[in-house]
Write a protein that holds these residues in place. Structure first.
Motif, PDB file in Angstrom:
ATOM      1  N   GLU A   7       0.803  -1.165  -0.008  1.00 29.13           N
ATOM      2  CA  GLU A   7      -0.030   0.058   0.272  1.00 29.13           C
ATOM      3  C   GLU A   7       0.972   1.225  -0.372  1.00 29.13           C
ATOM      4  O   GLU A   7       0.453   2.047  -0.269  1.00 29.13           O
ATOM      5  CB  GLU A   7      -1.488   0.275   1.172  1.00 29.13           C
ATOM      6  N   ASP A 103     -15.746  -0.682  -1.447  1.00 27.38           N
ATOM      7  CA  ASP A 103     -15.309  -0.202  -0.009  1.00 27.38           C
ATOM      8  C   ASP A 103     -13.601   0.168  -0.069  1.00 27.38           C
ATOM      9  O   ASP A 103     -12.941  -1.013  -0.557  1.00 27.38           O
ATOM     10  CB  ASP A 103     -15.209  -1.258   1.102  1.00 27.38           C
ATOM     11  N   ASP A 106     -11.166   0.875   2.266  1.00 25.09           N
ATOM     12  CA  ASP A 106     -10.364  -0.839   3.064  1.00 25.09           C
ATOM     13  C   ASP A 106      -9.809  -1.368   2.173  1.00 25.09           C
ATOM     14  O   ASP A 106      -9.558  -2.905   2.874  1.00 25.09           O
ATOM     15  CB  ASP A 106     -11.280  -0.595   3.510  1.00 25.09           C
ATOM     16  N   LYS A 107      -9.975  -1.038   0.960  1.00 24.60           N
ATOM     17  CA  LYS A 107      -9.303  -2.181  -0.423  1.00 24.60           C
ATOM     18  C   LYS A 107     -10.556  -3.683  -0.297  1.00 24.60           C
ATOM     19  O   LYS A 107      -9.878  -4.347  -0.357  1.00 24.60           O
ATOM     20  CB  LYS A 107      -7.919  -2.493   0.120  1.00 24.60           C
ATOM     21  N   GLU A 108     -11.282  -3.374  -0.546  1.00 22.18           N
ATOM     22  CA  GLU A 108     -12.430  -4.062  -1.153  1.00 22.18           C
ATOM     23  C   GLU A 108     -13.278  -4.038  -2.028  1.00 22.18           C
ATOM     24  O   GLU A 108     -14.110  -3.665  -1.842  1.00 22.18           O
ATOM     25  CB  GLU A 108     -12.895  -4.878   0.367  1.00 22.18           C
ATOM     26  N   SER A 130      -8.165  -6.561  -3.023  1.00 18.01           N
ATOM     27  CA  SER A 130      -9.373  -7.045  -1.186  1.00 18.01           C
ATOM     28  C   SER A 130      -7.724  -7.263  -0.728  1.00 18.01           C
ATOM     29  O   SER A 130      -6.892  -7.862  -1.257  1.00 18.01           O
ATOM     30  CB  SER A 130      -9.225  -8.686  -1.562  1.00 18.01           C
ATOM     31  N   ARG A 131      -8.104  -6.977   1.023  1.00 18.35           N
ATOM     32  CA  ARG A 131      -6.574  -6.759   1.653  1.00 18.35           C
ATOM     33  C   ARG A 131      -7.276  -8.749   2.430  1.00 18.35           C
ATOM     34  O   ARG A 131      -6.260  -8.889   3.036  1.00 18.35           O
ATOM     35  CB  ARG A 131      -7.062  -5.625   2.546  1.00 18.35           C
ATOM     36  N   ARG A 132      -8.417  -8.791   2.231  1.00 20.86           N
ATOM     37  CA  ARG A 132      -8.767  -9.702   2.852  1.00 20.86           C
ATOM     38  C   ARG A 132      -8.157 -10.923   2.770  1.00 20.86           C
ATOM     39  O   ARG A 132      -7.860 -11.693   4.197  1.00 20.86           O
ATOM     40  CB  ARG A 132      -9.953 -10.732   2.617  1.00 20.86           C
ATOM     41  N   ARG A 137      -1.259  -4.767   6.872  1.00 16.90           N
ATOM     42  CA  ARG A 137      -2.096  -4.225   7.059  1.00 16.90           C
ATOM     43  C   ARG A 137      -1.956  -3.268   5.325  1.00 16.90           C
ATOM     44  O   ARG A 137      -2.964  -2.677   5.086  1.00 16.90           O
ATOM     45  CB  ARG A 137      -2.467  -3.569   8.286  1.00 16.90           C
ATOM     46  N   TYR A 140      -1.986  -5.513   0.005  1.00 13.99           N
ATOM     47  CA  TYR A 140      -3.692  -6.131  -0.694  1.00 13.99           C
ATOM     48  C   TYR A 140      -3.263  -6.940  -1.739  1.00 13.99           C
ATOM     49  O   TYR A 140      -2.410  -6.644  -2.422  1.00 13.99           O
ATOM     50  CB  TYR A 140      -4.736  -4.805  -0.953  1.00 13.99           C
TER      51      TYR A 140
END
Length: 172
Positions: A7, A103, A106-108, A130-132, A137, A140
């Motif tokens: 990021e 989002d 939050d990178k989604e 996605s970050r998931r 943190r 992504y």
């Protein structure tokens, strides 16, 4: 194919490798310094130019252009009338438009052809950001879902969105 993006790499002057899901270097991002406007160059692993990203100077809203070989491929900017969420639009040189929604902070989010449509028709989602998948943190993924999609261009679009969103939120 998934690409891992750090990021904090999008500051002008920062250079960074984007790796594929197997940990191999896939793209090199070179933040150019001493330029009038923000400029990032994305190269493939062999050093070939994939995209050059510029911030548009004369624009009512923040916008960025993605070029390849001196030709503008895409212009990325915030969509005007998006009521519930931030939505961005990527206008392709071909006249087609991609929509970036979800989002963004939050990178989604997804990059898809505007209006969606079935993938069999050449429409639908091209990539999921996605970050998931990460515990860190500052990382992504850009998951390019279609083999016929231009991974370099989709990565460049994600870079533009990240850059504009970060700039808007830093000024708040």
């Amino acid at each position: 194919m998934k690409y891992v993006v750090r990021e904090k790499m999008f500051a002008v002057g920062d250079d960074y490798w984007v790796e594929d899901e197997h940990g191999r270097r896939a793209f090199y991002v070179d933040g150019k310094v001493l330029r009038i406007r923000d400029t990032l160059e994305i190269q493939d692993a062999e050093g070939n130019e994939v995209a050059v990203i510029h911030q548009k100077l004369l624009s009512l809203r923040d916008a960025m252009t993605i070029e390849r070989g001196g030709q503008t491929l895409v212009t990325v900017k915030k969509k005007r009338l998006a009521f519930l969420r931030e939505v961005f639009r990527a206008e392709l040189a071909s006249g087609e438009e991609l929509e970036i929604r979800g989002d963004l902070i939050d990178k989604e989010y997804d990059i898809e052809y505007e209006g969606g449509g079935a993938p069999a028709e050449g429409r639908g989602r091209l990539a999921r950001i996605s970050r998931r998948w990460f515990t860190l943190r500052d990382s992504y993924a850009v998951d390019v879902e279609r083999e016929d999609a231009d991974a370099g261009m989709l990565l460049a679009i994600a870079v533009c969105v990240d850059h504009i969103v970060a700039k808007e939120h830093d000024s708040d």
